[in-house]
Design an enzyme around this catalytic site. Structure first.
Site, mmCIF file in Angstrom:
data_model
loop_
_atom_site.group_PDB
_atom_site.id
_atom_site.type_symbol
_atom_site.label_atom_id
_atom_site.label_comp_id
_atom_site.label_asym_id
_atom_site.label_seq_id
_atom_site.Cartn_x
_atom_site.Cartn_y
_atom_site.Cartn_z
ATOM 1 N N ASN A 1 23.010 -15.937 23.077
ATOM 2 C CA ASN A 1 24.167 -16.744 23.489
ATOM 3 C C ASN A 1 24.111 -18.134 22.858
ATOM 4 O O ASN A 1 25.142 -18.687 22.466
ATOM 5 C CB ASN A 1 24.250 -16.835 25.011
ATOM 6 C CG ASN A 1 24.884 -15.598 25.623
ATOM 7 O OD1 ASN A 1 26.071 -15.358 25.454
ATOM 8 N ND2 ASN A 1 24.077 -14.779 26.282
ATOM 9 N N HIS B 1 27.217 -15.362 33.092
ATOM 10 C CA HIS B 1 26.613 -14.316 33.922
ATOM 11 C C HIS B 1 27.128 -12.953 33.462
ATOM 12 O O HIS B 1 28.340 -12.785 33.280
ATOM 13 C CB HIS B 1 26.959 -14.545 35.401
ATOM 14 C CG HIS B 1 26.353 -13.510 36.282
ATOM 15 N ND1 HIS B 1 25.025 -13.530 36.645
ATOM 16 C CD2 HIS B 1 26.872 -12.365 36.793
ATOM 17 C CE1 HIS B 1 24.764 -12.456 37.378
ATOM 18 N NE2 HIS B 1 25.868 -11.730 37.481
ATOM 19 N N ASN C 1 27.504 -21.757 33.294
ATOM 20 C CA ASN C 1 26.554 -20.651 33.139
ATOM 21 C C ASN C 1 27.308 -19.409 32.683
ATOM 22 O O ASN C 1 28.470 -19.230 33.024
ATOM 23 C CB ASN C 1 25.890 -20.377 34.505
ATOM 24 C CG ASN C 1 24.887 -19.237 34.439
ATOM 25 O OD1 ASN C 1 24.032 -19.181 33.558
ATOM 26 N ND2 ASN C 1 24.992 -18.299 35.371
ATOM 27 N N ASP D 1 25.367 -18.349 41.232
ATOM 28 C CA ASP D 1 26.566 -17.682 40.680
ATOM 29 C C ASP D 1 27.810 -17.931 41.535
ATOM 30 O O ASP D 1 28.786 -17.174 41.456
ATOM 31 C CB ASP D 1 26.349 -16.167 40.514
ATOM 32 C CG ASP D 1 25.247 -15.848 39.516
ATOM 33 O OD1 ASP D 1 25.099 -16.603 38.538
ATOM 34 O OD2 ASP D 1 24.530 -14.852 39.720
ATOM 35 N N ALA E 1 31.680 -9.409 25.336
ATOM 36 C CA ALA E 1 32.143 -10.424 26.298
ATOM 37 C C ALA E 1 31.382 -11.750 26.190
ATOM 38 O O ALA E 1 31.976 -12.779 25.884
ATOM 39 C CB ALA E 1 32.061 -9.867 27.715
ATOM 40 N N GLU E 2 30.070 -11.729 26.414
ATOM 41 C CA GLU E 2 29.341 -13.005 26.508
ATOM 42 C C GLU E 2 29.497 -13.870 25.257
ATOM 43 O O GLU E 2 29.801 -15.063 25.348
ATOM 44 C CB GLU E 2 27.855 -12.738 26.758
ATOM 45 C CG GLU E 2 27.587 -12.113 28.111
ATOM 46 C CD GLU E 2 26.106 -11.863 28.349
ATOM 47 O OE1 GLU E 2 25.286 -12.733 28.044
ATOM 48 O OE2 GLU E 2 25.765 -10.768 28.841
ATOM 49 N N GLY F 1 17.926 -15.962 23.200
ATOM 50 C CA GLY F 1 18.847 -16.984 22.721
ATOM 51 C C GLY F 1 20.030 -16.486 21.910
ATOM 52 O O GLY F 1 20.574 -17.221 21.080
HETATM 53 C C1 GRF Z 1 22.384 -12.612 28.871
HETATM 54 O O1 GRF Z 1 22.716 -11.321 29.311
HETATM 55 C C2 GRF Z 1 22.929 -13.618 29.855
HETATM 56 O O2 GRF Z 1 24.156 -13.290 30.385
HETATM 57 C C3 GRF Z 1 21.887 -13.552 30.914
HETATM 58 O O3 GRF Z 1 20.658 -13.426 30.227
HETATM 59 C C4 GRF Z 1 20.895 -12.848 28.957
HETATM 60 C C5 GRF Z 1 20.395 -13.826 27.942
HETATM 61 O O4 GRF Z 1 20.413 -13.387 26.654
HETATM 62 N N1 GRF Z 1 22.019 -14.554 31.905
HETATM 63 P P1 GRF Z 1 20.132 -14.400 25.463
HETATM 64 O O5 GRF Z 1 18.840 -15.140 25.742
HETATM 65 O O6 GRF Z 1 21.297 -15.309 25.324
HETATM 66 O O7 GRF Z 1 19.979 -13.501 24.253
#
Ligand code: GRF
Length: 216
Positions: free
Chosen positions: A17, A113, A111, A154, A183-184, A15
C-alpha cells in the site's frame, strides 16, 4: 519549500500500500501531497526498503526501543513535528494507537482496512483474519475501506469503499491478493489525493492554516 501537504505513512509489513502511494505521487495522481516520512514499527519489514529506495526518510520506531506505547507515540509525534507532517496514513500498520494520540490528530489519520466496514472489522481483524471470516460467512462480495482513525478500532468515519467479488474456490490468500489489487491500491491513493486537495483548498482559504474541523 513546496506547498504540498506533508504526509507520514506508518507501516509494519510488506508495504504494498505504501508502494501504491509512492507510485501515485510519482505519476502525479496525488498532486497536492508528498510523502515526507515513513515510520515502521518492525525492524525486518520490507516496507522500510521501499521508502529508502524511493528516497523518502524511513525510520524504525519500535515500542520496545521507546519503553512502551507512550514513549513510542511520543517519538512518532517528535518525528511528525520535525517533518511538519499534516496527514498520517496507516498502511498495514499493526499497532493500536491510544485515544490521546488519535484525539491529537483528529481527522488527520486515515487507515486502510481490507473489508467493507462494518463487516469483518474491529479488534483482531487484521492480516488474513478478515478474509478468513468473509469466506467462513460465505459472503459473495467483500472489499476495502479507507476511514478516519479515532479511539475505536476501525470505528472512524468512512471516506471510501470499493467492493470486490468473492470467487468460488478462493483461499484467504487469494482473496487477500484480489482485495489489495482491485480495491486497496486503488482507493487508498485516491482518498489521500482527495484529502490533500481538500486540505490545500482549506489552507488557501485560511491563508496558510488548516483547521482540523474543516475536514469533517
Ligand atoms: C493490507 O491488507 C492492509 O489492508 C492491511 O494489512 C495489509 C498490508 O499490506 N491492514 P501491505 O503491507 O501494504 O503490503
Amino acid at each position: 519549500m513546496s506547498n504540498k501537504i506533508r504526509i507520514a505513512v506508518l507501516v509494519s509489513g510488506g508495504g504494498t500500500n505504501l508502494q501504491a502511494l509512492i507510485d501515485a505521487e510519482r505519476s502525479g495522481k496525488i498532486k497536492n501531497g508528498e510523502i515526507a516520512l515513513v515510520i515502521c514499527n518492525r525492524k525486518s519489514a520490507y516496507a522500510i526498503e521501499r521508502a529508502r529506495n524511493a528516497g523518502i526518510r524511513g525510520e524504525i520506531v519500535t515500542r520496545k526501543a521507546y519503553g512502551g506505547q507512550e514513549g513510542f507515540e511520543a517519538r512518532m509525534i517528535e518525528l511528525f513535528e520535525e517533518e511538519g507532517i499534516e496527514l498520517i496514513v496507516l498502511a498495514g500498520f499493526l499497532n493500536i494507537l491510544s485515544g490521546d494520540f488519535t484525539d491529537r490528530y483528529d481527522h488527520r489519520i486515515v487507515n486502510i482496512h481490507p473489508s467493507l466496514i462494518p463487516a469483518f472489522s474491529g479488534e483482531g481483524f487484521y492480516g488474513l483474519t478478515p478474509h478468513i471470516a468473509a469466506l467462513e460467512r460465505g459472503v459473495k462480495v467483500t472489499g476495502a475501506t479507507v476511514h478516519f482513525v479515532n479511539g475505536v478500532a476501525d470505528g472512524g468515519e468512512i471516506i471510501a469503499q470499493k467492493a470486490v467479488d468473492v470467487l468460488p474456490g478462493d483461499t484467504p490468500e487469494m482473496l487477500q491478493r484480489r482485495v489489495m489489487e482491485e480495491a486497496e491500491w486503488v482507493i487508498l491513493p485516491a482518498a489521500v489525493s482527495m484529502l490533500c486537495d481538500r486540505m490545500t483548498e482549506e489552507r488557501d482559504r485560511n491563508n496558510g492554516c488548516v483547521q482540523s474541523t474543516e475536514l469533517q
